[in-house]
Every structure is written in structure tokens, then in C-alpha cells.
Design a protein around this motif. Structure first.
Motif, mmCIF file in Angstrom:
data_model
loop_
_atom_site.group_PDB
_atom_site.id
_atom_site.type_symbol
_atom_site.label_atom_id
_atom_site.label_comp_id
_atom_site.label_asym_id
_atom_site.label_seq_id
_atom_site.Cartn_x
_atom_site.Cartn_y
_atom_site.Cartn_z
ATOM 1 N N THR A 64 -9.688 6.218 -4.760
ATOM 2 C CA THR A 64 -8.576 7.095 -4.436
ATOM 3 C C THR A 64 -8.985 8.046 -3.316
ATOM 4 O OG1 THR A 64 -9.251 8.689 -6.139
ATOM 5 C CG2 THR A 64 -7.666 6.999 -6.779
ATOM 6 N N LYS A 65 -7.976 8.590 -2.621
ATOM 7 C CA LYS A 65 -8.242 9.513 -1.518
ATOM 8 C C LYS A 65 -7.539 10.850 -1.789
ATOM 9 C CE LYS A 65 -6.675 6.779 1.770
ATOM 10 N NZ LYS A 65 -6.370 6.229 3.119
ATOM 11 N N LEU B 98 2.194 7.061 -6.676
ATOM 12 C CA LEU B 98 1.182 8.058 -7.048
ATOM 13 C C LEU B 98 1.679 9.472 -6.754
ATOM 14 C CD1 LEU B 98 -2.067 6.285 -5.805
ATOM 15 C CD2 LEU B 98 -1.442 6.730 -8.175
ATOM 16 N N LYS B 99 2.381 9.626 -5.647
ATOM 17 C CA LYS B 99 2.958 10.931 -5.297
ATOM 18 C C LYS B 99 4.103 11.274 -6.243
ATOM 19 C CE LYS B 99 4.883 13.548 -1.420
ATOM 20 N NZ LYS B 99 5.270 13.508 0.016
ATOM 21 N N ASN C 241 -3.658 11.333 -2.677
ATOM 22 C CA ASN C 241 -2.967 11.160 -1.401
ATOM 23 C C ASN C 241 -3.013 9.734 -0.873
ATOM 24 O OD1 ASN C 241 -4.453 14.171 -1.167
ATOM 25 N ND2 ASN C 241 -2.268 14.096 -0.709
ATOM 26 N N GLY C 242 -3.824 8.896 -1.479
ATOM 27 C CA GLY C 242 -3.895 7.513 -1.020
ATOM 28 C C GLY C 242 -4.897 6.721 -1.818
ATOM 29 N N VAL C 243 -4.932 5.423 -1.596
ATOM 30 C CA VAL C 243 -5.896 4.535 -2.239
ATOM 31 C C VAL C 243 -6.480 3.617 -1.167
ATOM 32 C CG1 VAL C 243 -4.812 4.558 -4.508
ATOM 33 C CG2 VAL C 243 -4.078 2.864 -2.828
ATOM 34 N N CYS C 244 -7.650 3.070 -1.441
ATOM 35 C CA CYS C 244 -8.279 2.168 -0.489
ATOM 36 C C CYS C 244 -9.279 1.276 -1.204
ATOM 37 C CB CYS C 244 -8.987 2.945 0.620
ATOM 38 S SG CYS C 244 -10.347 3.989 0.030
ATOM 39 N N LEU D 70 0.831 -1.199 0.000
ATOM 40 C CA LEU D 70 0.000 0.000 0.000
ATOM 41 C C LEU D 70 0.866 1.251 0.000
ATOM 42 C CD1 LEU D 70 -2.830 1.303 0.300
ATOM 43 C CD2 LEU D 70 -2.517 1.144 2.773
ATOM 44 N N THR D 71 1.889 1.259 0.855
ATOM 45 C CA THR D 71 2.803 2.407 0.934
ATOM 46 C C THR D 71 3.540 2.611 -0.385
ATOM 47 O OG1 THR D 71 3.117 2.023 3.300
ATOM 48 C CG2 THR D 71 4.760 3.384 2.173
ATOM 49 N N GLU E 110 1.227 4.119 -2.973
ATOM 50 C CA GLU E 110 0.958 5.533 -2.717
ATOM 51 C C GLU E 110 2.188 6.398 -3.004
ATOM 52 O OE1 GLU E 110 -0.570 5.551 1.255
ATOM 53 O OE2 GLU E 110 -2.566 4.867 0.630
ATOM 54 N N GLU E 111 3.381 5.854 -2.742
ATOM 55 C CA GLU E 111 4.606 6.593 -3.069
ATOM 56 C C GLU E 111 4.722 6.826 -4.570
ATOM 57 O OE1 GLU E 111 7.995 4.631 -1.451
ATOM 58 O OE2 GLU E 111 7.643 5.353 0.598
#
Length: 458
Positions: A309-310, A239-240, A247-250, A232-233, A236-237
Motif C-alpha cells: 500500500t502507499k 480504498l478511498k 492513497n494507492g497500491v502497487c 488499479l484506479t 484505489e477508488e
């Protein structure tokens, strides 16, 4: 790894054409070469350039055709579904030919077959070496003994194993590959020494991954995000890193009735999941209009999660959740390529992607290749692209032997040639020469004054 591929009398290819990942004489960018396997290394990347309809996609379709014939086969009493080269009447009755030279499980192999719409006329598998080759098997319908199985028979000492191999070969339908027959007839359970054949099948099944413009890659990796914090990290890294603004996914659990998929399809998936014996594989992934759903079974019920996405909300510590269909095509394309990049860096994968640049900024496609090459120095994986993106045509990014051009001749037949064939300095800027037509792989635009159907504005 793919060492070399050849194709003949297939789609827009008339005479035999070679696409090679063997390194040329250049010494620059040595990290672009894989670790040697029995003295042979392969290039980790290659980019195919050419005008529209030049044959770039047809080359990828040829590679994909062979994969499907190995893994899926052809139904009994049906024709082998493909098109020969249609612009030369002399080739109408000539057979077609495909061959792969690959590197897998510590060995180098040559596997290929000759075929037409009715039958496989030849098929072969060799372990190839620098000085000599070992014939694993050979098939020729015009020979007295159609199958030469000497190597396999010598490796299997038991009489019943020898008999089983002969039985499978004899029972291979004319329109079916021997490799497909081995894969589907439980030969592995009945024969002890067919490792080379299994290695080649494994390469087609688990290493070779072909992605066409409308395909999505491996949403199954996203499913693991629910359980794997490290994954997950990493996601997200990325995506950044690619400046997506996410800022995140879920994974959000949703009601079964709100899924934008026909209930008939959902019920069929549920039935298939219930029939799967292993709990580890009772999951399915479904995409519709850039929305990805994850379906699992719990206590005989179908549980549905949506990949979302967040985004940060100004003045609020909470995140706003977005459906991925609300994200841009480019962002969704990046999210498809993140698991691809992660798998590339795991090693032992060959990705062949048609029009990778679709919906992506030129800087992103450039950086994806550069990222793979910089982080994958000790990894044996390959990234092979067909592209129109001329900004990739620079020797700062690619070696000369990694740049390939596809052009059509006067008869409409696709031809392949490499930048390695041209005498160009390593510091020469090649993009301008490409656009000016030096390498022939650009469209020939006609005289607009001859467009008589358009109104005259003068």
C-alpha cells in the motif's frame, strides 16, 4: 444463482431443512430480485442470523461439501468424509441428502444426491420448469438399471458416443459422484451433447464461491493490477471510499531470498509454474500473515512481487510504501472484499460468506450490502452472509424474505426459518425484537448466580 438448497442428516441438521432464495409475496425492493430465467427469479441477497453454534456455519459447510464432492471427488477405496447428525441414534444408519436448485446459463436445474460414508446411493439432475421437469439423468443403486441415461443417449446420436456415456456411468465408483466422473474422465472431448451437465459443473466451479472467516478471496485479481490501469484506479477508488487512509497500491519486486515463505514451498511453486504449458497461467499467488506475494516465471527464473500500500508523507510529494501486514486487520479485510465486490458486479457469481463482519465496522458491512444492491440492479449475482451483526436487521436494507434465522431445538438439531413467516409491517423496526428473542435466534444465557466456581464478591 442459488434458488434453493436443502440438507438432511448432515452435521447439526437432522430432518430436511430448506434455505430458499425464492422471493416471497412482498413487492418492496423489487430490484433485490434477479431477472427471470424461464419464469423464475431469485433474491440477490440473504443474511443468516443465529446464536453461536446454532448451525449457520454448518449450513455453509454443507453447501461447500457438495461443491468439493463435485469438483474434487473422493479417492478410490476411501470413505466419504463427513459427519451425520450424531444426537439421534435413529439416524445413525440413515442416509444423508443434499440438493441444490440453481440458475445458470439460461436454465434452472435441480441437482442432488443421497449418500453415506461408504457410497452415493442416489444422484439426479433435472432441468426444472414452472409446469414440468426434464430428467437429465438419474442414479439409484437399488434399481435394476443403476443409471437412467435415456435423455443423454437420445441427445447423442453416434453409437460410439452412447457407448462412451454408458462406459463412464458403469465405471463410476460407488463413492464418487457421476458429475465428478464426467469432469475428470474427458467426457466433453468424446461426447457432443452433455451441455446441461457441463452447465451445472461450471456453476460449481466458476460461479459458487464460499469464503470462511480465515479465507482470503481472489488475490489473483490483484495480480492484474500491474497491467490494468483501469483496474488499479477502481481498486484505489474503493480504498478511498471506505476511508482506509491508503492513497494507492502497487506491486513491488523483491529479492527471492527475502520472501517470508519456506524455500521448499517456493521451489515447489516454481516447479509447478515451469510445468504449466500456457504462458497466460504461469503465475501464482501466496499469502502469509496478511502479506501477499505474486510469483511469476521469466526466463526460467522465479520473479517475486509483494502487494503493498502507499501512503502520503506530510511535507513530501513521495509516497511511503507499507507492507500489508502493517495495515490493520480491518483494512486487510476491506482489501480482500474489494475484488469480491468487483466480481459481484460483473454478474453470474454467488458469494457465500461466513462471518463477513469480522474486523469490520458495522457501518462498513451495512454499506457493502447496500452498495451491491444499489449498483447491481441489472446484475444477476448473489451475496449470502452468515452474521451476528444485528444492525443489518432492518427493512431499510433487506426484504423480509432475505432475513433467515437458524435455531437449535431441544435435541440440538438446527432449524431454519425466514422473517417472511412473521406478520410484520414493512416499517417495523425488527432489530429490537430480534435481540429480545422474538425470532428465537439468540443465545439463552443462564442464571449467573448458579456459577458456583466464581468467587463471591458480595
Amino acid at each position: 444463482m442459488l434458488i434453493r438448497f436443502s440438507v438432511e442428516n448432515f452435521l447439526s441438521f437432522s430432518d430436511k431443512q430448506y434455505f430458499s432464495l425464492l422471493p416471497g409475496k412482498g413487492t418492496l425492493k423489487s430490484e433485490h430480485k434477479s431477472k427471470k430465467v424461464k419464469g423464475v427469479s431469485a433474491l440477490k441477497t440473504a443474511v443468516l442470523f443465529g446464536a453461536n453454534a446454532s448451525g449457520k456455519s454448518n449450513l455453509i459447510k454443507a453447501i461447500d461439501f457438495g461443491k468439493k464432492l463435485v469438483l474434487r471427488g473422493t479417492k478410490i477405496d476411501t470413505k466419504i468424509d463427513f459427519q451425520k447428525f450424531r444426537l439421534d441414534s435413529n439416524l445413525k444408519d440413515k442416509n444423508s441428502r443434499i440438493e441444490y436448485e440453481i440458475q445458470h446459463s439460461g436454465k434452472n436445474y435441480a441437482y442432488g444426491f443421497v449418500f453415506n460414508n461408504n457410497e452415493i446411493t442416489e444422484e439426479w439432475l433435472y432441468e426444472i420448469g414452472i409446469k414440468s421437469d426434464i430428467k437429465i439423468f438419474e442414479r439409484n443403486k437399488d434399481s435394476k438399471e443403476v443409471f437412467d441415461l435415456d435423455y443423454l443417449l437420445k441427445g447423442n446420436k453416434k453409437i460410439e458416443e452412447k457407448q462412451f456415456i454408458k462406459f463412464i456411468a458403469k465405471g463410476t465408483p460407488n463413492n464418487q459422484l457421476f458429475l465428478n466422473e464426467i469432469r475428470t474422465r474427458k467426457v466433453k472431448e468424446n461426447v457432443s451433447k452433455i451441455d446441461d451437465i457441463l452447465n451445472v459443473i461450471d456453476w460449481f466451479q466458476n460461479s459458487l464461491k464460499i469464503i470462511f472467516p480465515d479465507d482470503k478471496y481472489n488475490e489473483g485479481l490483484k495480480f492484474e493490477l500491474k497491467e490494468d490501469e483501469t483496474l488499479l484506479t477502481t481498486f484505489e477508488e474503493f480504498l478511498k471510499y471506505f476511508d482506509t487512509g491508503i492513497n494507492g497500491v502497487c506491486l513491488e519486486k523483491i529479492d527471492y531470498e527475502s520472501v517470508d515463505i519456506p524455500k521448499l514451498i517456493l521451489n515447489k511453486i516454481k516447479e509447478e509454474l515451469l510445468n504449466k504449458k500456457s504462458e497466460n497461467f504461469r503465475a501464482s499467488i501466496l499469502s502469509n500473515k496478511n502479506t501477499t506475494y505474486f510469483l511469476t516465471i521469466k526466463d526460467e527464473d522465479l520473479i517475486v512481487h509483494k502487494f503493498m500500500t502507499k501512503h502520503k508523507v506530510l511535507g513530501n510529494e513521495e509516497f511511503e510504501k507499507f507492507d500489508t501486514s502493517d495495515e490493520s486487520d480491518g483494512t486487510n479485510r476491506i482489501m480482500d472484499f474489494i475484488p469480491l465486490m468487483m466480481d459481484l458486479l460483473k454478474g453470474d457469481n454467488v458469494f457465500i460468506i461466513d462471518e463477513m463482519e469480522r474486523s469490520l465496522h458495522p457501518n462498513l458491512i451495512y454499506d457493502l450490502i447496500d452498495l451491491f444492491m444499489s449498483k447491481g440492479k441489472n446484475v444477476n449475482s448473489q451475496l449470502i452472509l452468515a452474521s451476528h451483526e444485528s444492525s443489518l436487521l432492518t427493512q431499510k436494507l433487506l426484504r423480509k424474505d432475505e432475513v433467515w434465522f437458524v435455531v437449535k431445538d431441544f435435541n440440538g438439531s438446527s432449524k431454519l426459518h425466514s422473517l417472511e413467516e412473521y406478520n410484520i409491517r414493512f416499517d417495523k423496526e425488527i432489530r429490537k425484537d430480534y435481540l429480545l428473542g422474538r425470532f428465537k435466534a439468540i443465545p439463552k444465557i443462564g442464571n449467573r448466580n448458579k456459577l458456583t466456581v466464581l468467587p463471591n464478591q458480595s
